[in-house]
Design an enzyme around this catalytic site. Structure first.
Site, PDB file in Angstrom:
ATOM      1  N   GLU A 208       0.948  -1.179   0.113  1.00  0.00           N
ATOM      2  CA  GLU A 208      -0.031   0.037   0.050  1.00  0.00           C
ATOM      3  C   GLU A 208       0.834   1.167   0.071  1.00  0.00           C
ATOM      4  O   GLU A 208       1.859   1.325   0.733  1.00  0.00           O
ATOM      5  CB  GLU A 208      -0.894   0.102   1.311  1.00  0.00           C
ATOM      6  CG  GLU A 208      -1.723   1.416   1.317  1.00  0.00           C
ATOM      7  CD  GLU A 208      -2.694   1.625   2.638  1.00  0.00           C
ATOM      8  OE1 GLU A 208      -3.524   0.704   2.764  1.00  0.00           O
ATOM      9  OE2 GLU A 208      -2.248   2.349   3.232  1.00  0.00           O
TER      10      GLU A 208
ATOM     11  N   THR B  39      -3.897   4.571  -1.810  1.00  0.00           N
ATOM     12  CA  THR B  39      -5.185   5.025  -0.751  1.00  0.00           C
ATOM     13  C   THR B  39      -5.839   6.485  -1.348  1.00  0.00           C
ATOM     14  O   THR B  39      -5.231   6.896  -2.330  1.00  0.00           O
ATOM     15  CB  THR B  39      -4.516   5.528   0.684  1.00  0.00           C
ATOM     16  OG1 THR B  39      -3.843   6.851   0.376  1.00  0.00           O
ATOM     17  CG2 THR B  39      -3.992   4.163   1.449  1.00  0.00           C
ATOM     18  N   TYR B  40      -6.978   6.555  -0.749  1.00  0.00           N
ATOM     19  CA  TYR B  40      -7.891   7.794  -1.449  1.00  0.00           C
ATOM     20  C   TYR B  40      -8.504   8.422  -0.051  1.00  0.00           C
ATOM     21  O   TYR B  40      -9.185   7.605   0.938  1.00  0.00           O
ATOM     22  CB  TYR B  40      -9.018   7.082  -2.174  1.00  0.00           C
ATOM     23  CG  TYR B  40      -9.819   8.017  -2.778  1.00  0.00           C
ATOM     24  CD1 TYR B  40      -9.516   8.479  -4.098  1.00  0.00           C
ATOM     25  CD2 TYR B  40     -11.028   8.462  -2.068  1.00  0.00           C
ATOM     26  CE1 TYR B  40     -10.499   9.433  -4.703  1.00  0.00           C
ATOM     27  CE2 TYR B  40     -12.222   9.202  -2.907  1.00  0.00           C
ATOM     28  CZ  TYR B  40     -11.665   9.598  -4.128  1.00  0.00           C
ATOM     29  OH  TYR B  40     -12.700  10.655  -4.681  1.00  0.00           O
TER      30      TYR B  40
ATOM     31  N   ARG C 197     -16.011   2.330   2.838  1.00  0.00           N
ATOM     32  CA  ARG C 197     -16.819   3.444   3.215  1.00  0.00           C
ATOM     33  C   ARG C 197     -16.028   4.702   3.445  1.00  0.00           C
ATOM     34  O   ARG C 197     -16.404   5.728   2.981  1.00  0.00           O
ATOM     35  CB  ARG C 197     -17.717   2.858   4.662  1.00  0.00           C
ATOM     36  CG  ARG C 197     -18.552   3.936   5.147  1.00  0.00           C
ATOM     37  CD  ARG C 197     -19.196   3.720   6.575  1.00  0.00           C
ATOM     38  NE  ARG C 197     -17.946   3.886   7.283  1.00  0.00           N
ATOM     39  CZ  ARG C 197     -18.215   4.120   8.802  1.00  0.00           C
ATOM     40  NH1 ARG C 197     -19.200   3.707   9.130  1.00  0.00           N
ATOM     41  NH2 ARG C 197     -16.999   4.333   9.654  1.00  0.00           N
ATOM     42  N   GLY C 198     -15.031   4.635   4.283  1.00  0.00           N
ATOM     43  CA  GLY C 198     -14.285   5.877   4.353  1.00  0.00           C
ATOM     44  C   GLY C 198     -14.894   6.326   5.737  1.00  0.00           C
ATOM     45  O   GLY C 198     -15.919   5.738   6.362  1.00  0.00           O
ATOM     46  N   ASP C 199     -13.837   7.351   6.484  1.00  0.00           N
ATOM     47  CA  ASP C 199     -14.536   7.656   7.762  1.00  0.00           C
ATOM     48  C   ASP C 199     -15.109   8.860   7.505  1.00  0.00           C
ATOM     49  O   ASP C 199     -14.735   9.728   6.992  1.00  0.00           O
ATOM     50  CB  ASP C 199     -13.207   7.880   8.716  1.00  0.00           C
ATOM     51  CG  ASP C 199     -12.487   6.479   9.009  1.00  0.00           C
ATOM     52  OD1 ASP C 199     -13.133   5.691   9.260  1.00  0.00           O
ATOM     53  OD2 ASP C 199     -11.141   6.635   8.779  1.00  0.00           O
TER      54      ASP C 199
ATOM     55  N   TYR D  16     -11.045  -6.559   9.544  1.00  0.00           N
ATOM     56  CA  TYR D  16     -10.454  -5.917  10.644  1.00  0.00           C
ATOM     57  C   TYR D  16     -10.189  -7.059  11.619  1.00  0.00           C
ATOM     58  O   TYR D  16     -11.219  -7.433  12.554  1.00  0.00           O
ATOM     59  CB  TYR D  16     -11.567  -5.079  11.406  1.00  0.00           C
ATOM     60  CG  TYR D  16     -11.822  -3.818  10.414  1.00  0.00           C
ATOM     61  CD1 TYR D  16     -11.037  -2.628  10.505  1.00  0.00           C
ATOM     62  CD2 TYR D  16     -12.778  -3.933   9.409  1.00  0.00           C
ATOM     63  CE1 TYR D  16     -11.073  -1.725   9.439  1.00  0.00           C
ATOM     64  CE2 TYR D  16     -12.975  -2.820   8.452  1.00  0.00           C
ATOM     65  CZ  TYR D  16     -12.260  -1.981   8.398  1.00  0.00           C
ATOM     66  OH  TYR D  16     -12.542  -0.824   7.844  1.00  0.00           O
TER      67      TYR D  16
ATOM     68  N   GLN E  11      -6.896  -4.509   7.919  1.00  0.00           N
ATOM     69  CA  GLN E  11      -6.329  -3.611   8.879  1.00  0.00           C
ATOM     70  C   GLN E  11      -5.181  -4.339   9.502  1.00  0.00           C
ATOM     71  O   GLN E  11      -4.823  -5.258   9.831  1.00  0.00           O
ATOM     72  CB  GLN E  11      -7.259  -3.086   9.676  1.00  0.00           C
ATOM     73  CG  GLN E  11      -6.830  -1.461  10.444  1.00  0.00           C
ATOM     74  CD  GLN E  11      -7.837  -1.325  11.367  1.00  0.00           C
ATOM     75  OE1 GLN E  11      -8.186  -2.093  12.291  1.00  0.00           O
ATOM     76  NE2 GLN E  11      -8.226   0.020  11.516  1.00  0.00           N
TER      77      GLN E  11
HETATM   78  P1  FAD Z   1     -17.967  -1.085   6.211  1.00  0.00           P
HETATM   79  O1  FAD Z   1     -17.715  -2.309   5.772  1.00  0.00           O
HETATM   80  O2  FAD Z   1     -19.099  -0.232   5.419  1.00  0.00           O
HETATM   81  O3  FAD Z   1     -18.266  -0.782   7.800  1.00  0.00           O
HETATM   82  C1  FAD Z   1     -18.554   0.363   8.325  1.00  0.00           C
HETATM   83  C2  FAD Z   1     -19.335   0.118   9.664  1.00  0.00           C
HETATM   84  O4  FAD Z   1     -20.709  -0.118   9.056  1.00  0.00           O
HETATM   85  C3  FAD Z   1     -19.109  -1.101  10.494  1.00  0.00           C
HETATM   86  O5  FAD Z   1     -19.387  -0.661  11.962  1.00  0.00           O
HETATM   87  C4  FAD Z   1     -19.874  -2.245   9.978  1.00  0.00           C
HETATM   88  O6  FAD Z   1     -20.150  -3.039  10.932  1.00  0.00           O
HETATM   89  C5  FAD Z   1     -21.222  -1.405   9.535  1.00  0.00           C
HETATM   90  N1  FAD Z   1     -22.100  -2.001   8.310  1.00  0.00           N
HETATM   91  C6  FAD Z   1     -21.277  -2.210   7.418  1.00  0.00           C
HETATM   92  N2  FAD Z   1     -22.473  -2.805   6.658  1.00  0.00           N
HETATM   93  C7  FAD Z   1     -23.537  -2.691   7.165  1.00  0.00           C
HETATM   94  C8  FAD Z   1     -24.839  -3.133   7.165  1.00  0.00           C
HETATM   95  N3  FAD Z   1     -25.256  -3.814   6.121  1.00  0.00           N
HETATM   96  N4  FAD Z   1     -25.886  -2.979   8.102  1.00  0.00           N
HETATM   97  C9  FAD Z   1     -25.294  -2.440   9.384  1.00  0.00           C
HETATM   98  N5  FAD Z   1     -24.150  -2.071   9.604  1.00  0.00           N
HETATM   99  C10 FAD Z   1     -23.424  -2.278   8.459  1.00  0.00           C
HETATM  100  N6  FAD Z   1     -10.174   4.887   4.545  1.00  0.00           N
HETATM  101  C11 FAD Z   1      -9.922   5.993   3.489  1.00  0.00           C
HETATM  102  O7  FAD Z   1     -10.664   7.392   3.830  1.00  0.00           O
HETATM  103  N7  FAD Z   1      -9.277   5.836   2.471  1.00  0.00           N
HETATM  104  C12 FAD Z   1      -8.615   4.864   2.218  1.00  0.00           C
HETATM  105  O8  FAD Z   1      -7.834   4.577   0.942  1.00  0.00           O
HETATM  106  C13 FAD Z   1      -8.676   3.509   3.006  1.00  0.00           C
HETATM  107  N8  FAD Z   1      -7.886   2.319   2.841  1.00  0.00           N
HETATM  108  C14 FAD Z   1      -8.142   1.360   3.776  1.00  0.00           C
HETATM  109  C15 FAD Z   1      -7.678   0.113   3.534  1.00  0.00           C
HETATM  110  C16 FAD Z   1      -7.624  -0.880   4.136  1.00  0.00           C
HETATM  111  C17 FAD Z   1      -6.821  -2.323   3.872  1.00  0.00           C
HETATM  112  C18 FAD Z   1      -8.454  -0.742   5.500  1.00  0.00           C
HETATM  113  C19 FAD Z   1      -8.771  -1.970   6.436  1.00  0.00           C
HETATM  114  C20 FAD Z   1      -9.046   0.297   5.820  1.00  0.00           C
HETATM  115  C21 FAD Z   1      -8.925   1.614   4.861  1.00  0.00           C
HETATM  116  N9  FAD Z   1      -9.522   2.876   5.159  1.00  0.00           N
HETATM  117  C22 FAD Z   1      -9.414   3.818   4.356  1.00  0.00           C
HETATM  118  C23 FAD Z   1     -10.351   3.014   6.323  1.00  0.00           C
HETATM  119  C24 FAD Z   1     -11.862   2.660   6.244  1.00  0.00           C
HETATM  120  O9  FAD Z   1     -12.470   3.617   5.210  1.00  0.00           O
HETATM  121  C25 FAD Z   1     -12.397   2.793   7.661  1.00  0.00           C
HETATM  122  O10 FAD Z   1     -12.076   1.677   8.592  1.00  0.00           O
HETATM  123  C26 FAD Z   1     -13.777   2.994   7.604  1.00  0.00           C
HETATM  124  O11 FAD Z   1     -14.344   3.640   9.055  1.00  0.00           O
HETATM  125  C27 FAD Z   1     -14.748   1.765   7.547  1.00  0.00           C
HETATM  126  O12 FAD Z   1     -14.841   1.340   6.259  1.00  0.00           O
HETATM  127  P2  FAD Z   1     -15.050  -0.101   5.675  1.00  0.00           P
HETATM  128  O13 FAD Z   1     -15.123  -0.171   4.393  1.00  0.00           O
HETATM  129  O14 FAD Z   1     -14.633  -1.362   6.434  1.00  0.00           O
HETATM  130  O15 FAD Z   1     -16.765   0.065   6.174  1.00  0.00           O
END
Ligand code: FAD
Length: 329
Positions: free
Chosen positions: A19, A50-51, A109-111, A163, A193
């Protein structure tokens, strides 16, 4: 070969991937490109870029992805986030990347905005990464059904986040449910992660399999050489580094000694997850190459003879691929 196909077919070796993140200054851009070239010497299966959430690094992410695609034989995986985006905005973003030749996406999803603890996604916006995965698959179906456009027919590979350590959700069960939702929406594989305990990785894989997740789950490793960085990451992720390692790293100011200690610990972690069945290693480089390459050397995944690098005379893409590179692409 797309990245999805790569995990669908036994390779005879674990995958190796890195990455990187978009540079923030012109000087950092030069350093990053040197890093990419150095990382390329081990013939990685892909490099992910990353984005920033809310599109904060949209243009620089695109620029790096475009350059990797244009000037190297390496597969680029573009991270994309959807938090706060309408379906139309997210579709436009995905379309922009596809138009530039991207076929591998890490859908996130992003934060949410950090300064707004009560922030809720606006009505009608994408809420979860699984929504983005579904949208990408819909766009893929639309484009593939739209006619014989050469740039539109290659299948896409969609990766998602997982995670093992500190969870993204309140519980492991919710993390696994989210991973299952991403699989059902069309994800091909997952990258984790950072974590420090191999049992955490094995536990996630176990729980995910029990819930019906069959996606390859590739561990993300950070070379554990810099105690300050490990402390900062603990603040960001909630994943605490091992106290004994932190004590050993903090006991010396000698950077070389810290490097030796940290790489040794990371090699042990890499061996443990590979022994637990990990399909590859994804290394968080922080845009530097030495620790990543030393880690791979330590687990004998450094690709054998390096490519001949000619950094002075332009892109090394013209260098003759090694047999390994040909065999795995
Ligand atoms: P999701 O899978 O959507 O989960 C987010 C939350 O929603 C969780 O609490 C989950 O339990 C809940 N949820 C999901 N689906 C449902 C559903 N159907 N019903 C109810 N609850 C649900 N961030 C950036 O901004 N840019 C990046 O480039 C970036 N790269 C990353 C690369 C990796 C390998 C990892 C592990 C993380 C990265 N992140 C990045 C961080 C990531 O965006 C955050 O951790 C974010 O908070 C969660 O993203 P997610 O895609 O896991 O979300």
């Amino acid at each position: 070969m797309t990245t999805a196909a790569l995990y669908a077919t036994p390779l005879g070796r674990p995958t190796v991937s890195f990455e990187i993140f978009p540079p923030r200054t012109p000087a950092a851009a030069d350093t990053l490109w040197d890093t990419v070239q150095r990382l390329a010497t081990v013939n990685p299966d892909y490099i992910s870029v990353t984005y920033g959430a809310s599109g904060s690094t949209r243009d620089s992410s695109r620029g790096i992805v475009r350059r990797i695609l244009a000037e190297t034989p390496i597969t680029a995986v573009a991270h994309l986030t959807c938090v706060g985006a309408s379906p139309a905005q997210a579709a436009a973003l995905v379309g922009d990347f596809l138009d530039e030749g991207v076929r591998n996406i890490l859908a996130l999803r992003g934060d949410p905005p950090k300064d707004q603890p009560d922030w809720q996604p606006p009505a009608g916006c994408l809420t979860y990464a699984s929504d983005l995965v579904g949208l990408i698959r819909q766009i893929e179906r639309d484009r593939r059904g739209a006619g014989p456009r050469a740039d539109a027919v290659d299948p896409l590979s969609v990766c998602v986040a997982a995670y093992p350590g500190g969870t993204a959700s309140p519980t492991r069960a919710q993390d696994v449910a989210a991973l299952l939702a991403k699989q059902e929406a069309g994800a091909d594989y997952a990258l984790t992660q950072l974590f420090y305990d191999p049992a955490a990785y094995a536990g996630l894989v176990h729980d995910a399999r029990a819930a019906g997740v069959h996606l390859p789950i590739v561990p993300g490793l950070i070379p554990m050489t810099d105690p300050g960085r490990l402390t900062r990451l603990a603040g960001l992720t909630g994943v605490q580094p091992p106290a004994d390692l932190m004590a050993r790293l903090s006991a010396t100011d000698d950077v070389e000694e810290r490097h030796r200690i940290g790489i040794g610990a990371t090699v042990d972690l890499a061996h443990a997850v590979l022994d637990a069945g990990a399909p590859g290693l994804h290394i968080y480089t922080f845009n530097t190459y030495r620790a990543a390459l030393d880690l791979l050397e330590g687990v004998h995944l450094d690709g054998g003879a390096p490519r001949a690098l000619d950094l002075a005379s332009g892109p090394w893409v013209s260098a003759t691929p090694t047999p390994k590179a040909q065999g795995h692409r």
